[in-house]
Scaffold this motif. Structure first.
Motif, PDB file in Angstrom:
ATOM      1  N   ILE A 265       0.860  -1.183   0.000  1.00  0.00           N
ATOM      2  CA  ILE A 265       0.000   0.000   0.000  1.00  0.00           C
ATOM      3  C   ILE A 265       0.893   1.227   0.000  1.00  0.00           C
ATOM      4  O   ILE A 265       1.823   1.323   0.803  1.00  0.00           O
ATOM      5  CB  ILE A 265      -0.891   0.008   1.259  1.00  0.00           C
ATOM      6  N   THR A 266       0.621   2.140  -0.931  1.00  0.00           N
ATOM      7  CA  THR A 266       1.461   3.328  -1.034  1.00  0.00           C
ATOM      8  C   THR A 266       0.613   4.592  -1.017  1.00  0.00           C
ATOM      9  O   THR A 266      -0.254   4.770  -1.874  1.00  0.00           O
ATOM     10  CB  THR A 266       2.262   3.307  -2.363  1.00  0.00           C
ATOM     11  N   GLU A 307     -11.530  -1.693   4.211  1.00  0.00           N
ATOM     12  CA  GLU A 307     -12.482  -1.654   3.106  1.00  0.00           C
ATOM     13  C   GLU A 307     -11.809  -1.239   1.803  1.00  0.00           C
ATOM     14  O   GLU A 307     -12.172  -1.711   0.728  1.00  0.00           O
ATOM     15  CB  GLU A 307     -13.647  -0.707   3.447  1.00  0.00           C
ATOM     16  N   ALA A 308     -10.834  -0.355   1.889  1.00  0.00           N
ATOM     17  CA  ALA A 308     -10.152   0.085   0.675  1.00  0.00           C
ATOM     18  C   ALA A 308      -9.302  -1.051   0.113  1.00  0.00           C
ATOM     19  O   ALA A 308      -9.301  -1.312  -1.085  1.00  0.00           O
ATOM     20  CB  ALA A 308      -9.289   1.306   0.968  1.00  0.00           C
ATOM     21  N   GLY A 317      -6.818   8.474  -3.204  1.00  0.00           N
ATOM     22  CA  GLY A 317      -5.476   8.598  -3.752  1.00  0.00           C
ATOM     23  C   GLY A 317      -4.625   7.436  -3.276  1.00  0.00           C
ATOM     24  O   GLY A 317      -5.012   6.681  -2.397  1.00  0.00           O
ATOM     25  N   GLY A 318      -3.433   7.297  -3.902  1.00  0.00           N
ATOM     26  CA  GLY A 318      -2.533   6.226  -3.511  1.00  0.00           C
ATOM     27  C   GLY A 318      -2.828   4.948  -4.280  1.00  0.00           C
ATOM     28  O   GLY A 318      -3.759   4.890  -5.082  1.00  0.00           O
ATOM     29  N   THR A 319      -2.002   3.940  -4.048  1.00  0.00           N
ATOM     30  CA  THR A 319      -2.180   2.685  -4.770  1.00  0.00           C
ATOM     31  C   THR A 319      -2.176   1.506  -3.811  1.00  0.00           C
ATOM     32  O   THR A 319      -1.611   1.575  -2.718  1.00  0.00           O
ATOM     33  CB  THR A 319      -1.039   2.452  -5.788  1.00  0.00           C
ATOM     34  N   VAL A 320      -2.832   0.439  -4.254  1.00  0.00           N
ATOM     35  CA  VAL A 320      -2.803  -0.825  -3.527  1.00  0.00           C
ATOM     36  C   VAL A 320      -2.350  -1.887  -4.524  1.00  0.00           C
ATOM     37  O   VAL A 320      -2.942  -2.025  -5.582  1.00  0.00           O
ATOM     38  CB  VAL A 320      -4.191  -1.197  -2.972  1.00  0.00           C
ATOM     39  N   ALA A 327      -4.119  -3.311  -7.725  1.00  0.00           N
ATOM     40  CA  ALA A 327      -5.497  -3.614  -7.347  1.00  0.00           C
ATOM     41  C   ALA A 327      -6.253  -2.357  -6.930  1.00  0.00           C
ATOM     42  O   ALA A 327      -7.340  -2.435  -6.359  1.00  0.00           O
ATOM     43  CB  ALA A 327      -5.513  -4.624  -6.203  1.00  0.00           C
ATOM     44  N   THR A 328      -5.694  -1.205  -7.240  1.00  0.00           N
ATOM     45  CA  THR A 328      -6.294   0.043  -6.751  1.00  0.00           C
ATOM     46  C   THR A 328      -7.733   0.193  -7.188  1.00  0.00           C
ATOM     47  O   THR A 328      -8.582   0.648  -6.439  1.00  0.00           O
ATOM     48  CB  THR A 328      -5.471   1.247  -7.255  1.00  0.00           C
TER      49      THR A 328
END
Ligand SMILES: Nc1ncnc2c1ncn2[C@@H]1O[C@H](COP(=O)(O)OP(=O)(O)OP(=O)(O)O)[C@@H](O)[C@H]1O
Ligand SMILES: [Mg+2]
Lengths: 516, 436
Positions: A265-266, A307-308, A317-320, A327-328
């Motif tokens: 996660i970023t 949940e995110a 915002g940000g990425t997963v 998977a964002t």
């Protein structure tokens, strides 16, 4: 203390038996409650605690047995009779109407009227009076759906007191509370007892039992397994009585052998339902074969983080990244298909479909795949054999796999979810409050299951309000404060005090470096 | 932990005001406003047009030239559009602006229709009077729906309940009162009300006792009523020789009926029409101000919670559904004994379904449902008026249905944007079994 008591008990339950189709929920149960005392009722999930209390509250009619209130033999045909006899109950699942105000919820069924009309002003006045008397602050005009769980709990207590309950049944009131709220709640309980109320208290937390109980009764498989005296009992002895065997409180786990990151996660930013940004620039890596525990005071973004990551809530915002894939923007189904398991915090809303059978609930995340589906048709045989296997393996207490999940005890519902999410081809696991409302035996079982998965190389993101759970399971621990991780610790080195301080105050940059 | 240093960026600030349903609605109004000013206003006739408020001669009236009016309304639309893009804290103003713009649509439709028609004047008082009258069965039907659904039972059998009551009521009137006795007229209206209650009781038994799917139960009522009344008409009413007769008569409320303009519209009318106002008001009063109303609503939200407070959910639901049935029975009487005297097959003509739509439009509240009923009543009245006006563009007649559909288009936009989501009672439609 117990035994040679000459006083007439306020509540005397004798030989109560209650059966449901295929289940003997209570069998020949006795329970004695004396005035001004706290009687703790213990037992495994499905032992029959809630059923017994529902019998006392007139919601269920017993098959056999008798109930005496202050020496008078009673036969309740409905809840109304029990209320008239001064019995009040705070149910395990709150019985509140979210679109009504607090005052409306409180008076419902015992309405105060002025001529033909509701007298909300008088209701408000009486509620505030009760709040002042017992230290239960909550705004009578607030909509119940907008309240926190702790406040809703207070509304339930006010409901009972408003009906002038002298005997209060509290069914797992602390299971859903944060540690701070639990302390507050015990303050309320103490003031209730001081005012002469008698209380039956159900909980799975043995520490709480030893702290507050005057008497203890333990149920097992619907029968009284024994009674205990809190001055001599220990957590261990109570656990043994409940489960019928030795329980290990501290899980045994070997060293972690972390591999490549599975969840990355970023800079994640997420808003909650009200539009407040509760996750704000959070970054973390969970590697294969490790358990990353997220500690924090509830409301610091735990729910939105989970949940995110699982695709249930859009990210601002940000990425997963999960297993190397972005998977964002993925849907929950896509994320599940990557090999992610999820044990959600809100069991009834996101974990099970209550009206479906156990078998159907066990395949909710894979019903469309073989062997459970053959093209467009269900393969009932495969579904049934999977269900039988999981029910046995995870020790779900049920008369059969076709029983609706709604009819299971709370703890057994949780086991159904755990069984579903931990099986299959999981490589990443997101777990929120996995043992909420579970008995000590089940907690031990689920903890071992999570560790076994870790040892097979699964990366686990664990969110829990129980600091003990975080400390005993995690290989690394991050403290979540106002939507960010303010510190990361090695699981073996972290202490309660250190974590607690950081959880309460947020970051002190110097203390932040630790294993990372 | 470098990523932790990420802080509020410019991107965040832009995101802070996101694009929601309110903004989309605002855009629709904005675009419509520009179109009105730039396209409609220059092309519409500049000849003076007149709204009359009283019958001629020496009628009170309002004259205007259509381009100016269209431009003013266009500006209101633009304002509503603009307000929607202000920062979050002005959200309430955006909502009000959109409601205002929506309300301005009614004069807009009239202005444009009149501008395109060859007739220079039309009587608007009449139009509103007709709207109110036509809203009667819709508002009553919506109250039926409200009592049923607020207690947790979906009622799509309103249509059939009305039709059945209209038929049975008129049958009594035709056979026993020869369609001419005032006493029998009122007895027949009472019979219609009771018939409504009986049909609702059937719905209640099917869905509460036998736990049949509630939609299916409603369909059963509709089909049953259609068959039953068709049979009664051809086998009883027609053979009686009294297929037509008297209906309830108009009366004025003393003093109030003499107020100019308003007196005629609001204070003269027929009895069931007046009762409709009383039913709407009483529905609100009982449902939201009395203990019983609170209990009814609790049964629709969470019957198990109600049960833990000693409320008899089953009994409460039966009573509430049957009460709603009485109201639908009154609406049925309106069709066969007030708006006209006589019974025709399927004479309710989907009013029961429109009533459901009005109830949903009104978010399951009596006031909102009444507003919805007025809107539908207005659309119906407008339709017949426009046919009469013969609206045309450069020689081509515009079907009246086009203008008639405009209020609904606006409603859609408004419901989506200004009013927000409507949320049904939580336990609606779910079968309930008491604990034992
Ligand atoms: N309404 C019902 N219909 C059928 N079976 C039921 C019903 N309610 C409870 N049971 C069964 O009765 C048993 C006892 O359940 P109960 O809810 O009393 O357990 P509990 O001790 O409160 O457990 P937990 O700690 O998990 O809440 C369980 O096996 C459960 O499946
Ligand atoms: Mg329980």
């Amino acid at each position: 203390m117990a035994g040679d008591d000459e006083r007439i008990p306020v509540l005397d339950v004798r030989g109560v038996t209650k059966t449901f189709p295929g289940v003997i929920a209570n069998e020949d149960v006795d329970l004695v409650l004396h005035e001004g005392e706290i009687h703790c009722l213990l037992g495994e999930n499905g032992a029959g605690k809630s059923t017994l209390m529902n019998v006392v509250f007139g919601l269920y009619q017993p098959d056999k047995g008798s109930i005496r209130v202050r020496g008078e033999q009673v036969q309740f045909t409905g809840v109304g009779d029990a209320i008239d006899h001064g019995i009040g109950m705070v149910h395990q699942h709150f019985q509140l109407i979210p679109v009504f105000t607090v005052a409306e919820n409180v008076i419902l069924g015992n309405e105060l009227t002025n001529g033909p009309f509701l007298d909300i002003n008088e209701a408000r006045r009486r509620i505030i009076e009760l709040e002042d008397k017992y230290g239960l602050a909550v705004d009578p005009d607030a909509k119940v759906g907008d309240l926190s769980v702790g406040e809703q709990q207070r509304v339930e207590v006010i409901k009972a007191l408003f009906r002038e309950a002298e005997i209060l049944i509290l069914d797992e009131p602390t299971a859903v509370l944060t540690p701070g709220e639990v302390d507050e709640f015990f303050g309320v309980v103490r003031s209730l007892v001081d005012q002469g109320k008698s209380i039956i208290f159900i909980t799975h937390k043995l520490r709480e039992v030893l702290a507050v109980a005057d008497r203890i009764t333990v149920l097992r498989n619907g029968k009284v397994a024994g009674t205990a005296d809190p001055s001599t009992a220990t957590q261990k002895s109570l656990a043994n009585l409940m489960v019928g065997r030795e329980v290990v409180f501290q899980v045994a786990k070997g060293d972690a052998h972390p591999g490549d990151p599975v969840i990355k996660i970023t800079g994640l930013r997420v808003e909650d339902v009200r539009g407040a940004r509760t996750v704000n620039g959070l970054s973390v890596e969970v590697r294969a074969g490790e358990i990353f525990g997220v500690a924090g005071v509830e409301g610091n973004g735990q729910r939105e983080l989970v949940e995110a990551v699982t695709g249930m809530r859009p990210k601002i915002g940000g990425t997963v990244e999960i297993l190397g894939q972005d998977a964002t923007k993925m849907s929950p189904r896509q994320i599940t298909e990557l090999g992610t398991g999820h044990i959600p915090e809100d069991r009834n809303k996101h974990g099970v479909v209550g009206a479906y059978s156990i078998a159907d609930n066990l395949i909710l995340n894979r019903y469309f795949k073989p062997p459970f589906a053959r093209r467009w048709l269900r393969n009932e045989a495969a579904i049934a054999s999977e269900a039988e296997e999981l029910v046995a393996q995870f020790d779900v207490r049920t008369p059969g796999i076709h029983v609706a999940v709604d009819n299971l005890s709370g703890g057994n519902q949780q086991k159904v979810i755990v069984a579903r999410e931990l099986t299959g081809d999981v490589k990443a696991l997101v777990v929120a409050q996995p043992t909420r409302g579970l008995d000590v035996g089940s907690i031990e079982f689920i903890h071992n299951a999570i560790i076994a998965l870790r040892d097979k190389g699964v990366g686990v993101l664990l969110v829990s309000a129980e600091l003990d759970e975080i400390l005993s399971l995690s290989d690394r621990i991050g403290v979540l404060y106002r939507g960010r991780l303010v510190g990361t610790f090695d699981g073996a080195d972290a202490t309660r005090e250190e974590l607690g301080y950081l959880m309460a105050t947020g970051a002190a940059p110097e203390s932040e470096e630790a294993a990372s | 932990m470098s990523a932790q240093s990420i802080d509020l960026t410019a991107g965040d600030l832009v995101e802070a005001r996101r694009f929601g349903r309110r903004q989309i609605t605002g855009m629709v109004f904005g675009v419509a406003g520009i179109a009105l000013i730039a396209l409609v206003a220059p092309n519409i006739t500049g000849d003076t047009r007149t709204f009359a408020f009283e019958p001629p001669p020496d009628a009170l009236d309002f004259s205007f030239d259509p381009p100016t009016m269209v431009t003013i309304i266009g500006l209101i639309y633009l304002l509503a559009g603009g307000l929607s893009f202000l920062p979050q804290q002005f959200d309430r103003w955006a909502g009000r602006g959109q409601l205002l713009a929506a309300a301005a649509t009614i004069p807009l439709i009239l202005v444009v229709a009149l501008g395109l028609s060859a007739t220079p004047a039309t009587n608007v008082t009449n139009l509103f009077d007709e709207s109110l009258v036509l809203a009667t069965p819709i508002a009553l039907g919506a109250m039926t729906g409200l009592w049923s659904e607020r207690s947790g039972i979906i009622n799509i059998g309103i249509e059939g309940t009305m039709l059945g009551s209209a038929g049975v009521g008129f049958m009594i009137f035709a056979t026993l009162g020869e369609a001419s006795s005032t006493t029998w007229l009122w007895i027949a209206i009472l019979v219609a009300v009771l018939t409504g209650g009986a049909l609702a009781l059937l719905l209640a038994v099917l869905s509460i006792r036998y736990q049949i799917n509630q939609i299916v139960a409603g369909v059963v009522i509709n089909l049953f009523a259609l068959g039953l009344t068709g049979f009664l008409r051809s086998e009883v009413i027609v053979p009686s020789g009294n297929s037509k007769g008297i209906s309830t008569s108009e009366f004025g409320i003393p003093l109030l009926e003499q107020i100019p303009i308003l007196g005629d519209t609001f204070f003269t009318g027929k009895p069931i029409h007046y009762m409709m106002y009383a039913v709407v008001f009483l529905t609100w009063l009982v449902m939201f101000r009395t203990a019983w109303g609170l209990r009814v609503r609790s049964c629709g939200e969470d019957p198990h919670a109600a049960e833990t407070l000693g409320i008899d959910v089953i009994k409460t639901r039966y009573r509430s559904v049957v009460l709603g049935g009485f109201i639908a029975g009154l609406a049925g009487a309106w069709f066969s004994m007030e708006s006209q005297s006589g019974f025709e097959d399927n004479m309710t003509n989907a009013a029961g379904f429109i009533a459901l739509a009005a109830m949903i439009f009104g978010k399951w509240t009596p006031g909102g449902a009444f507003a919805g009923a007025l809107l539908f009543g207005f659309a119906r009245a407008l339709g017949s008026r426009l046919q009469f006006l013969e609206v045309e563009i450069s020689g081509f007649g515009i079907p009246s249905e086009f203008f008639q559909s405009l209020p609904f288009a606006v409603t859609l936009v408004v419901v989506a944007g200004a009013l927000g989501r409507s949320i049904a009672p939580a336990a609606e439609g779910q079968p309930y079994r008491p604990s034992k």
